[in-house]
Design an enzyme around this catalytic site. Structure first.
Site, short mmCIF file in Angstrom:
data_model
loop_
_atom_site.label_atom_id
_atom_site.label_comp_id
_atom_site.label_asym_id
_atom_site.label_seq_id
_atom_site.Cartn_x
_atom_site.Cartn_y
_atom_site.Cartn_z
CD GLU A 182 -35.52 -3.98 47.38
OE1 GLU A 182 -34.60 -4.21 46.36
OE2 GLU A 182 -35.96 -2.90 47.89
CD GLU B 136 -31.51 -1.36 47.22
OE1 GLU B 136 -31.29 -0.86 46.17
OE2 GLU B 136 -31.57 -2.67 46.98
C1 JJW Z 1 -26.54 -0.66 41.32
C2 JJW Z 1 -25.21 0.59 37.99
C3 JJW Z 1 -21.93 1.98 38.46
C4 JJW Z 1 -33.84 -1.94 43.45
C5 JJW Z 1 -26.46 -0.09 39.96
C6 JJW Z 1 -27.62 0.02 39.65
C7 JJW Z 1 -24.41 1.41 37.56
C8 JJW Z 1 -20.74 1.47 39.03
C9 JJW Z 1 -33.18 -2.99 42.55
N1 JJW Z 1 -33.44 -2.30 44.67
O1 JJW Z 1 -35.91 -1.84 42.12
C10 JJW Z 1 -27.34 -1.13 42.08
N2 JJW Z 1 -31.78 -2.59 42.51
O2 JJW Z 1 -36.38 -0.30 44.45
C11 JJW Z 1 -34.48 -1.36 45.38
N3 JJW Z 1 -30.96 -2.82 43.53
O3 JJW Z 1 -25.33 0.40 39.61
C12 JJW Z 1 -35.88 -1.42 44.43
N4 JJW Z 1 -29.93 -2.13 43.30
O4 JJW Z 1 -23.06 1.28 38.45
C13 JJW Z 1 -35.50 -2.51 43.24
C14 JJW Z 1 -28.68 -0.51 40.29
C15 JJW Z 1 -28.54 -1.14 41.26
C16 JJW Z 1 -29.58 -1.71 42.05
C17 JJW Z 1 -31.09 -1.75 41.51
#
Ligand code: JJW
Length: 447
Positions: free
Chosen positions: A353, A166
């Site tokens: 994932e 990511e």
């Molecule tokens: C975006 C929140 C501001 C994880 C996000 C927050 C605030 C505009 C899950 N993927 O735990 C995306 N996960 O370690 C990897 N994927 O913005 C693995 N994406 O936004 C999982 C969280 C995530 C997010 C969380």
């Protein structure tokens, strides 16, 4: 009811990440990572949670592998903690850290579970952050040193590698929104980080080829699908920017050696430039062997003048949400994969994932996580639909094997198909575990 049959050689798996499950944060010579420092700073993580103990998988990995064996998975996607290997980020190697991953990988191989290893799942050595972290081009060389050691150490044992998990979260979520470590709020800084990650990715792929490593290497962006609120051109374009930010911004440089124009113009308007130096784009655009796709959710978006840098506003149209508040849209997975296939033809894909935050807890020793099963079922049907469509999807990794440390949400958000009691560290298989076990055994999903 309809039956959706997967190919015989389809790889079923589960995924985790080092900081989210290992614990043992100060054992066997491990150095600190930016997540240790970030999570120990009050206000950053819900309830003041941290990964000091997490699921204690550093000690309980045999139990976790036994669970996977019972589940019947072909693959396990995990990540290596860089500061366990290089406590100072570079230089002196910590043999005890290496030995842990050898024990883990050997145990997997003995159980006929193929390791799929992520080199960087967010836990940068803190000492490197103190030198600027990913904003400093030196970190690129440090990462390649670390990756090269992993390649030589595990050559013949680990045959599938992911450079970065990511990249959008590593760069923008962590350095522009400030939601993840190291917690900065600076768009130029975040853009530098994104560019440097891509160079580190490219140099690592080059190194992998030069070293003649037996296996495949790729990267795993998080894909955020967006559906236009109306068919107005401005709403359609707002969605294309939202989609491009987490995906194309990283994939276009890799596949085409060029950043996408749809975002470049918006970034330039915000006074942000990409710090491209001579040769960078050639370094980045190395051919890769597969693409990892992380997919959870989609949004409905429309144009709004003052809606952030992308001028794209998410509209809550009342879709059902998981317990972390992310709208459920399985069709977005189909659309994302079609988009990727059309834009980047012929690349093999692993769903690295996919999963749902559903917070059900044990009742009389059972966890009836009906909504997780429904989520997995709906998303797997879309994966099978893509395969029928001719998209080369080779495998699916459920996020996650275990409930774990969900970053800024701490332990309050459960993604596991196995429940973890964070007081006793006891594991309890959820209904979704048994449901997935049957999917793997039969190779099919029924609606
Ligand atoms: C975006 C929140 C501001 C994880 C996000 C927050 C605030 C505009 C899950 N993927 O735990 C995306 N996960 O370690 C990897 N994927 O913005 C693995 N994406 O936004 C999982 C969280 C995530 C997010 C969380």
């Amino acid at each position: 009811m309809t039956t959706f049959q997967f190919p015989k050689d389809f790889k079923w798996g589960v995924a985790t990440a080092a900081y989210q499950i290992e614990g043992a944060f100060n054992e066997d010579g491990r150095g600190l990572s930016i997540w240790d420092v970030f999570s120990h700073t009050p206000g950053n993580v819900l309830n003041g949670d941290n990964g000091d103990i997490a699921c204690d998988s550093y000690h309980r990995y045999p139990e976790d592998i036994a669970l996977m064996k019972e589940l019947g998975v072909h693959m396990y996607r995990f990540s290596i903690s860089w500061p366990r290997i290089f406590p100072k980020g570079r230089g002196d190697i910590n043999r005890k850290g290496l030995e842990f991953y050898h024990r883990l990988v050997d145990e997997l191989l003995q159980n006929e579970i193929e390791p799929l290893c992520t080199l960087y799942h967010w836990d940068l050595p803190q000492v490197l952050q103190e030198e600027g972290g990913w904003n400093n081009r030196q970190t690129i060389d440090d990462f390649v040193e670390y990756a090269s050691l992993m390649f030589s150490e595990f050559n013949g044992k680990i045959k599938k590698w992911i450079t970065f998990n990511e990249p959008w979260c590593i760069s923008y979520l962590s350095n522009y929104f400030g939601a993840h470590a190291p917690g900065y709020k600076d768009l130029q800084l975040a853009t530098n980080v994104a560019h440097h990650l891509l160079i580190a990715h490219g140099k690592t792929v080059q190194k992998f080829r030069e070293m003649g490593i037996d296996g495949e290497i790729g990267i795993a962006p998080n894909i955020s699908w967006a559906v236009p609120f109306t068919s107005k051109q401005e709403d359609v374009e707002a969605c294309l920017r939202t989609i491009a930010w987490t995906g194309d911004w990283f994939m276009d440089p890799i596949f085409f050696g060029k950043y996408p124009d749809v975002l470049m113009t918006h970034f330039q308007k915000a006074g942000v430039t990409v710090p491209i130096q001579q040769g960078d784009m050639e370094t980045i655009s190395q051919p890769i062997d597969f693409l990892g796709v992380n997919y959870y959710s989609a949004s409905v978006n429309r144009f709004r003048e003052d809606a952030g840098i992308l001028q794209s506003e998410a509209v809550d149209v009342g879709y059902e949400k998981t317990d972390i508040g992310w709208p459920i849209d399985a069709r977005g997975l189909y659309e994302s994969l079609c988009y990727i296939k059309n834009k980047y033809p012929n690349i093999s894909i692993y769903i690295t994932e996919n999963g749902a935050c559903i917070n059900d807890e044990p009742v009389n020793g059972q966890v009836h996580d009906r909504r997780r099963i429904q989520y997995m079922k709906q998303h797997l049907i879309q994966v099978q639909r893509c395969i029928e469509e001719g998209i080369p999807i080779k495998g699916y990794m459920a996020w996650s094997l275990l409930d774990n440390f969900e970053w800024a949400e701490g332990y309050s958000k459960r993604f596991g198909i196995v429940f973890v009691d964070f007081d006793t560290l006891e594991r309890v298989k959820k209904d979704s575990f048994y449901w997935y076990q049957n999917v793997i055994k039969t190779g099919r999903v029924e609606s």
